[in-house]
Scaffold this motif. Structure first.
Motif, PDB file in Angstrom:
ATOM      1  N   ILE A  78       1.006  -1.271   0.164  1.00 17.48           N
ATOM      2  CA  ILE A  78      -0.018   0.015  -0.256  1.00 17.48           C
ATOM      3  C   ILE A  78       1.056   1.611  -0.373  1.00 17.48           C
ATOM      4  N   THR A  79       1.912   1.440   0.658  1.00 16.22           N
ATOM      5  CA  THR A  79       2.841   2.361   1.448  1.00 16.22           C
ATOM      6  C   THR A  79       3.192   3.028  -0.572  1.00 16.22           C
ATOM      7  N   ARG A  80       3.978   1.831  -0.866  1.00 17.15           N
ATOM      8  CA  ARG A  80       4.752   1.116  -2.904  1.00 17.15           C
ATOM      9  C   ARG A  80       3.247   1.799  -3.369  1.00 17.15           C
ATOM     10  N   ILE A  81       2.428   1.678  -3.479  1.00 15.08           N
ATOM     11  CA  ILE A  81       1.411   2.014  -3.961  1.00 15.08           C
ATOM     12  C   ILE A  81       1.109   3.513  -3.916  1.00 15.08           C
ATOM     13  N   TYR A  82       0.955   3.805  -2.179  1.00 15.80           N
ATOM     14  CA  TYR A  82       1.165   5.807  -2.515  1.00 15.80           C
ATOM     15  C   TYR A  82       2.058   6.254  -3.292  1.00 15.80           C
ATOM     16  N   SER A  83       3.442   5.747  -2.682  1.00 14.11           N
ATOM     17  CA  SER A  83       4.450   7.144  -3.397  1.00 14.11           C
ATOM     18  C   SER A  83       4.194   6.715  -5.106  1.00 14.11           C
ATOM     19  N   TRP A  84       3.620   5.150  -5.262  1.00 17.71           N
ATOM     20  CA  TRP A  84       3.921   5.643  -6.990  1.00 17.71           C
ATOM     21  C   TRP A  84       2.886   5.963  -7.617  1.00 17.71           C
ATOM     22  N   PHE A  85       1.640   6.781  -6.987  1.00 19.86           N
ATOM     23  CA  PHE A  85       0.825   7.460  -6.993  1.00 19.86           C
ATOM     24  C   PHE A  85       1.275   8.892  -7.213  1.00 19.86           C
ATOM     25  N   MET A  86       1.866   9.605  -5.796  1.00 20.73           N
ATOM     26  CA  MET A  86       2.424  10.942  -5.864  1.00 20.73           C
ATOM     27  C   MET A  86       3.717  10.414  -6.476  1.00 20.73           C
ATOM     28  N   GLU A  87       4.470  10.142  -6.515  1.00 19.20           N
ATOM     29  CA  GLU A  87       5.258  10.365  -7.257  1.00 19.20           C
ATOM     30  C   GLU A  87       6.473  10.152  -8.695  1.00 19.20           C
ATOM     31  N   ASP A  88       6.051   8.869  -9.167  1.00 23.99           N
ATOM     32  CA  ASP A  88       6.533   7.950  -9.946  1.00 23.99           C
ATOM     33  C   ASP A  88       4.557   7.536 -11.616  1.00 23.99           C
ATOM     34  N   ASP A 254       8.192  -5.472  -3.617  1.00 26.65           N
ATOM     35  CA  ASP A 254       6.809  -4.730  -2.792  1.00 26.65           C
ATOM     36  C   ASP A 254       6.330  -4.007  -4.124  1.00 26.65           C
ATOM     37  N   LYS A 255       7.060  -3.292  -5.685  1.00 25.26           N
ATOM     38  CA  LYS A 255       6.199  -2.759  -6.667  1.00 25.26           C
ATOM     39  C   LYS A 255       5.393  -3.986  -7.656  1.00 25.26           C
ATOM     40  N   ILE A 256       6.228  -5.425  -7.643  1.00 26.19           N
ATOM     41  CA  ILE A 256       5.187  -6.188  -8.249  1.00 26.19           C
ATOM     42  C   ILE A 256       4.413  -6.341  -7.804  1.00 26.19           C
ATOM     43  N   PHE A 257       4.214  -6.498  -6.516  1.00 26.10           N
ATOM     44  CA  PHE A 257       2.972  -7.319  -5.838  1.00 26.10           C
ATOM     45  C   PHE A 257       2.196  -5.952  -6.513  1.00 26.10           C
ATOM     46  N   ALA A 258       2.641  -4.967  -6.133  1.00 27.29           N
ATOM     47  CA  ALA A 258       1.772  -3.545  -6.004  1.00 27.29           C
ATOM     48  C   ALA A 258       1.005  -3.374  -7.351  1.00 27.29           C
ATOM     49  N   GLY A 259       1.708  -3.690  -8.327  1.00 31.75           N
ATOM     50  CA  GLY A 259       1.124  -3.348 -10.545  1.00 31.75           C
ATOM     51  C   GLY A 259       0.110  -4.944 -10.254  1.00 31.75           C
ATOM     52  N   ILE A 260       0.933  -6.279 -10.261  1.00 33.12           N
ATOM     53  CA  ILE A 260      -0.412  -6.805 -10.229  1.00 33.12           C
ATOM     54  C   ILE A 260      -2.128  -6.956  -9.660  1.00 33.12           C
ATOM     55  N   ILE A 261      -1.382  -6.868  -8.183  1.00 30.94           N
ATOM     56  CA  ILE A 261      -3.252  -6.137  -7.810  1.00 30.94           C
ATOM     57  C   ILE A 261      -3.069  -4.945  -8.580  1.00 30.94           C
ATOM     58  N   LEU A 262      -3.292  -3.822  -8.788  1.00 28.07           N
ATOM     59  CA  LEU A 262      -3.659  -2.537  -9.935  1.00 28.07           C
ATOM     60  C   LEU A 262      -4.869  -3.331 -10.912  1.00 28.07           C
ATOM     61  N   ILE A 263      -3.397  -4.477 -11.461  1.00 23.88           N
ATOM     62  CA  ILE A 263      -4.191  -5.355 -12.335  1.00 23.88           C
ATOM     63  C   ILE A 263      -5.574  -6.134 -12.638  1.00 23.88           C
ATOM     64  N   GLY A 264      -5.193  -6.731 -11.299  1.00 31.05           N
ATOM     65  CA  GLY A 264      -6.036  -7.308 -11.058  1.00 31.05           C
ATOM     66  C   GLY A 264      -7.193  -6.497 -10.396  1.00 31.05           C
ATOM     67  N   LEU A 265      -7.344  -4.816  -9.330  1.00 30.73           N
ATOM     68  CA  LEU A 265      -8.056  -4.524  -9.337  1.00 30.73           C
ATOM     69  C   LEU A 265      -8.900  -4.054 -10.909  1.00 30.73           C
ATOM     70  N   ILE A 266      -7.856  -2.937 -11.106  1.00 31.53           N
ATOM     71  CA  ILE A 266      -9.386  -2.514 -12.943  1.00 31.53           C
ATOM     72  C   ILE A 266      -9.282  -4.224 -13.632  1.00 31.53           C
ATOM     73  N   GLY A 267      -8.890  -5.793 -13.482  1.00 30.42           N
ATOM     74  CA  GLY A 267      -9.877  -6.454 -14.310  1.00 30.42           C
ATOM     75  C   GLY A 267     -11.064  -6.159 -13.494  1.00 30.42           C
ATOM     76  N   LEU A 268     -10.915  -6.928 -11.941  1.00 29.27           N
ATOM     77  CA  LEU A 268     -12.073  -7.013 -11.887  1.00 29.27           C
ATOM     78  C   LEU A 268     -13.662  -5.958 -11.443  1.00 29.27           C
ATOM     79  N   VAL A 269     -13.080  -4.499 -11.855  1.00 29.14           N
ATOM     80  CA  VAL A 269     -13.859  -3.254 -12.059  1.00 29.14           C
ATOM     81  C   VAL A 269     -14.345  -3.731 -13.192  1.00 29.14           C
ATOM     82  N   THR A 270     -13.878  -3.773 -14.227  1.00 31.01           N
ATOM     83  CA  THR A 270     -14.257  -4.874 -15.883  1.00 31.01           C
ATOM     84  C   THR A 270     -15.036  -5.354 -15.691  1.00 31.01           C
TER      85      THR A 270
END
Length: 288
Positions: A78-88, A254-270
């Motif tokens: 979750i921390t990595r997702i936040y920093s990815w959103f804010m900084e990357d 942690d970023k690998i996990f973050a990317g996989i989870i984000l893809i899963g969430l987008i897929g779930l919404v779709t």
């Protein structure tokens, strides 16, 4: 004991005897084949199914059995997702990946739906094309990357082409199978009523197959997302798949996990949007 008291006593005893039966019946009801769940029961079980794996993950990460380099905690992710959103530029990566998946999927659907309809309707078309499509669909999409780079180049077209290759051949065959499941009795009834060939295809076969076709599109959209990382192997410098591959080089688990989870969430919404459209378009399928 008065008659009223005797009646109340019998009622209490019968209610007490009835309670275990109701509990047993309720337990059995959950295991009825294709049984019915209330909305609250469904949502509770769905939430439980989503939460339990994360609880197990949190326990494993905090137990000390595995190093954080290999198994980061949910809080780390979750921390990595936040920093990815804010900084990357997380939104930029997500947007370009959604564009690539949607473009590849839409291109597949535009070509696969009419072709699958023809294969499922006319035997000569099936005989000529189905063996070829069966042959090609077993070829891994990764193997086409060198050819795609030669034919299309390394711009956005190459990423879309890989997603197209990964979904198109499966989609065509699934659409053809959906069309073949239309009952022959409906076609014969339309012929008896004097319907022409084009009318049978458009007004009988296509209309009857629509619910199954929408389900096929929903399933193949999931496959399009699975080919995203493969597509972003092709000279990409943005996207969720590219970020996962880049994180792997630097052991940023942690970023690998973050990317996989984000893809899963987008897929779930779709997926849920497809299900919503299906319920709105074909409400009679959901009535008891």
């Amino acid at each position: 004991m008065t008659a009223t008291e005797l009646s109340l006593s019998k009622s209490t005893m019968s209610s007490a005897a009835l309670m275990p039966r109701l509990v047993i019946q309720r337990k059995r009801r959950f295991w009825i084949i294709r049984g019915h769940l209330s909305r609250k029961e469904y949502l509770f079980l769905a939430a439980l199914g989503m939460v339990l794996p994360f609880v197990g993950w949190w326990w494993l990460a905090s137990s000390g059995l595995m190093d954080k380099v290999f198994m980061p905690s949910p809080l780390d992710v979750i921390t990595r997702i936040y920093s990815w959103f804010m900084e990357d530029n997380l939104m930029g990566d997500a947007s370009i990946s959604i564009y690539r998946v949607t473009a590849g999927f839409m291109l597949s659907a535009v070509l696969a739906l009419p072709l699958g309809l023809m294969i499922g309707t006319y035997r000569p078309v099936q005989a000529m094309l189905e063996p070829l499509l069966d042959f090609i669909r077993y070829m891994p999409a990764v193997a086409f990357i060198p050819l795609v780079m030669i034919w299309v180049g390394i711009d956005e077209g190459s990423k879309i082409a890989i997603i197209f290759i990964g979904t198109f051949f499966q989609m065509v065959l699934m659409v053809a199978e959906d069309v073949r499941r239309v009952p022959l009795a409906q076609i014969e009834a339309a012929q008896t009523m004097g319907a022409r060939r084009g009318e049978i295809v458009s007004l009988v076969i296509l209309q009857s197959a629509k619910p199954a076709l929408l389900d096929t599109l929903r399933i193949t959209m999931g496959w399009a997302w699975t080919y995203l990382v493969v597509a972003e192997l092709v000279a990409a410098n943005s996207g969720l798949g590219y970020a996962i591959l880049k994180a792997q080089r630097f052991l940023q688990t942690d970023k690998i996990f973050a990317g996989i989870i984000l893809i899963g969430l987008i897929g779930l919404v779709t997926d849920q949007l497809f299900r919503l459209v299906h319920r709105k378009a074909f409400p009679w399928l959901y009535r008891k």
